[in-house]
Scaffold this motif. Structure first.
Motif, PDB file in Angstrom:
ATOM      1  N   LEU A  41       0.830  -1.207   0.000  1.00  0.00           N
ATOM      2  CA  LEU A  41       0.000   0.000   0.000  1.00  0.00           C
ATOM      3  C   LEU A  41       0.863   1.255   0.000  1.00  0.00           C
ATOM      4  O   LEU A  41       0.594   2.206  -0.740  1.00  0.00           O
ATOM      5  CB  LEU A  41      -0.944  -0.005   1.200  1.00  0.00           C
ATOM      6  CG  LEU A  41      -2.019  -1.094   1.193  1.00  0.00           C
ATOM      7  CD1 LEU A  41      -2.755  -1.119   2.528  1.00  0.00           C
ATOM      8  CD2 LEU A  41      -2.984  -0.887   0.054  1.00  0.00           C
ATOM      9  N   LEU A  42       1.922   1.253   0.820  1.00  0.00           N
ATOM     10  CA  LEU A  42       2.831   2.393   0.873  1.00  0.00           C
ATOM     11  C   LEU A  42       3.539   2.587  -0.466  1.00  0.00           C
ATOM     12  O   LEU A  42       3.640   3.706  -0.974  1.00  0.00           O
ATOM     13  CB  LEU A  42       3.867   2.202   1.987  1.00  0.00           C
ATOM     14  CG  LEU A  42       4.952   3.276   2.074  1.00  0.00           C
ATOM     15  CD1 LEU A  42       4.342   4.612   2.491  1.00  0.00           C
ATOM     16  CD2 LEU A  42       6.037   2.861   3.038  1.00  0.00           C
ATOM     17  N   GLY A  44       2.541   1.627  -3.454  1.00  0.00           N
ATOM     18  CA  GLY A  44       1.572   2.108  -4.439  1.00  0.00           C
ATOM     19  C   GLY A  44       1.273   3.582  -4.266  1.00  0.00           C
ATOM     20  O   GLY A  44       1.187   4.341  -5.241  1.00  0.00           O
ATOM     21  N   TRP A  45       1.131   4.007  -3.014  1.00  0.00           N
ATOM     22  CA  TRP A  45       0.863   5.414  -2.735  1.00  0.00           C
ATOM     23  C   TRP A  45       2.061   6.284  -3.130  1.00  0.00           C
ATOM     24  O   TRP A  45       1.892   7.336  -3.747  1.00  0.00           O
ATOM     25  CB  TRP A  45       0.534   5.591  -1.257  1.00  0.00           C
ATOM     26  CG  TRP A  45       0.251   7.004  -0.888  1.00  0.00           C
ATOM     27  CD1 TRP A  45      -0.884   7.704  -1.132  1.00  0.00           C
ATOM     28  CD2 TRP A  45       1.148   7.897  -0.215  1.00  0.00           C
ATOM     29  NE1 TRP A  45      -0.746   8.981  -0.653  1.00  0.00           N
ATOM     30  CE2 TRP A  45       0.494   9.130  -0.085  1.00  0.00           C
ATOM     31  CE3 TRP A  45       2.430   7.763   0.291  1.00  0.00           C
ATOM     32  CZ2 TRP A  45       1.077  10.215   0.531  1.00  0.00           C
ATOM     33  CZ3 TRP A  45       3.016   8.856   0.905  1.00  0.00           C
ATOM     34  CH2 TRP A  45       2.340  10.067   1.016  1.00  0.00           C
ATOM     35  N   LEU A  46       3.275   5.838  -2.775  1.00  0.00           N
ATOM     36  CA  LEU A  46       4.470   6.606  -3.134  1.00  0.00           C
ATOM     37  C   LEU A  46       4.646   6.693  -4.648  1.00  0.00           C
ATOM     38  O   LEU A  46       5.036   7.742  -5.175  1.00  0.00           O
ATOM     39  CB  LEU A  46       5.723   5.979  -2.512  1.00  0.00           C
ATOM     40  CG  LEU A  46       5.896   6.173  -1.014  1.00  0.00           C
ATOM     41  CD1 LEU A  46       7.101   5.384  -0.517  1.00  0.00           C
ATOM     42  CD2 LEU A  46       6.027   7.636  -0.663  1.00  0.00           C
ATOM     43  N   LYS A  48       2.288   6.699  -6.838  1.00  0.00           N
ATOM     44  CA  LYS A  48       1.276   7.642  -7.327  1.00  0.00           C
ATOM     45  C   LYS A  48       1.691   9.085  -7.023  1.00  0.00           C
ATOM     46  O   LYS A  48       1.595   9.952  -7.881  1.00  0.00           O
ATOM     47  CB  LYS A  48      -0.063   7.313  -6.665  1.00  0.00           C
ATOM     48  CG  LYS A  48      -1.211   8.138  -7.121  1.00  0.00           C
ATOM     49  CD  LYS A  48      -1.749   7.559  -8.386  1.00  0.00           C
ATOM     50  CE  LYS A  48      -3.120   8.142  -8.638  1.00  0.00           C
ATOM     51  NZ  LYS A  48      -3.574   7.804  -9.956  1.00  0.00           N
ATOM     52  N   VAL A  49       2.168   9.327  -5.807  1.00  0.00           N
ATOM     53  CA  VAL A  49       2.512  10.692  -5.389  1.00  0.00           C
ATOM     54  C   VAL A  49       3.789  11.193  -6.067  1.00  0.00           C
ATOM     55  O   VAL A  49       3.826  12.302  -6.586  1.00  0.00           O
ATOM     56  CB  VAL A  49       2.659  10.756  -3.849  1.00  0.00           C
ATOM     57  CG1 VAL A  49       3.259  12.069  -3.396  1.00  0.00           C
ATOM     58  CG2 VAL A  49       1.319  10.532  -3.180  1.00  0.00           C
ATOM     59  N   ASP A  54       0.062   4.817 -11.789  1.00  0.00           N
ATOM     60  CA  ASP A  54      -0.747   3.857 -11.044  1.00  0.00           C
ATOM     61  C   ASP A  54       0.054   2.570 -10.953  1.00  0.00           C
ATOM     62  O   ASP A  54       0.086   1.775 -11.882  1.00  0.00           O
ATOM     63  CB  ASP A  54      -2.080   3.614 -11.748  1.00  0.00           C
ATOM     64  CG  ASP A  54      -3.027   2.777 -10.914  1.00  0.00           C
ATOM     65  OD1 ASP A  54      -2.813   2.690  -9.689  1.00  0.00           O
ATOM     66  OD2 ASP A  54      -3.963   2.215 -11.485  1.00  0.00           O
ATOM     67  N   THR A  64       3.507  -3.530  -9.872  1.00  0.00           N
ATOM     68  CA  THR A  64       2.870  -3.883  -8.604  1.00  0.00           C
ATOM     69  C   THR A  64       3.882  -4.516  -7.664  1.00  0.00           C
ATOM     70  O   THR A  64       3.965  -4.162  -6.487  1.00  0.00           O
ATOM     71  CB  THR A  64       1.698  -4.858  -8.845  1.00  0.00           C
ATOM     72  OG1 THR A  64       0.736  -4.212  -9.665  1.00  0.00           O
ATOM     73  CG2 THR A  64       1.060  -5.289  -7.549  1.00  0.00           C
ATOM     74  N   GLY A  71       8.099  -0.701  -0.923  1.00  0.00           N
ATOM     75  CA  GLY A  71       7.325  -0.305   0.253  1.00  0.00           C
ATOM     76  C   GLY A  71       7.567  -1.221   1.433  1.00  0.00           C
ATOM     77  O   GLY A  71       7.666  -0.767   2.582  1.00  0.00           O
TER      78      GLY A  71
END
Length: 88
Positions: A41-42, A44-46, A48-49, A54, A64, A71
């Protein structure tokens, strides 16, 4: 992505993160799965940011797995710092 896929990615990403960062870790298989899921999750978020991509495309997508492993390494590093301070 189904919950089973998240658990599998978490397990494998956590195991790979522990292999990349050898050393003594408190916790067993459940902690490894949790580290991997949170790391995925971390990551994927990093992704994106920071990169605007994606990175959670699907179970067999390389992005992925890279996001989940990166992460997981970050989460494992934080976990070792917190768990190491607590045991002293």
């Amino acid at each position: 992505m189904g919950i089973i896929a998240w658990i599998l990615i978490g397990l494998f990403a956590g195991l790979i993160a522990k292999a990349l960062m050898p050393g003594k870790d408190p916790g067993g298989c459940i902690i490894t799965i949790i580290i991997g899921i949170v790391g995925g999750l971390l990551g994927g978020w990093l992704g994106k940011v920071i990169f605007g991509v994606d990175s959670i495309d699907g179970f067999f997508s390389l992005s992925t797995w890279i996001a989940a492993i990166v992460g997981s390494v970050i989460v494992l590093l934080i976990y070792r710092m917190v768990a190491g301070q607590r045991s002293r």
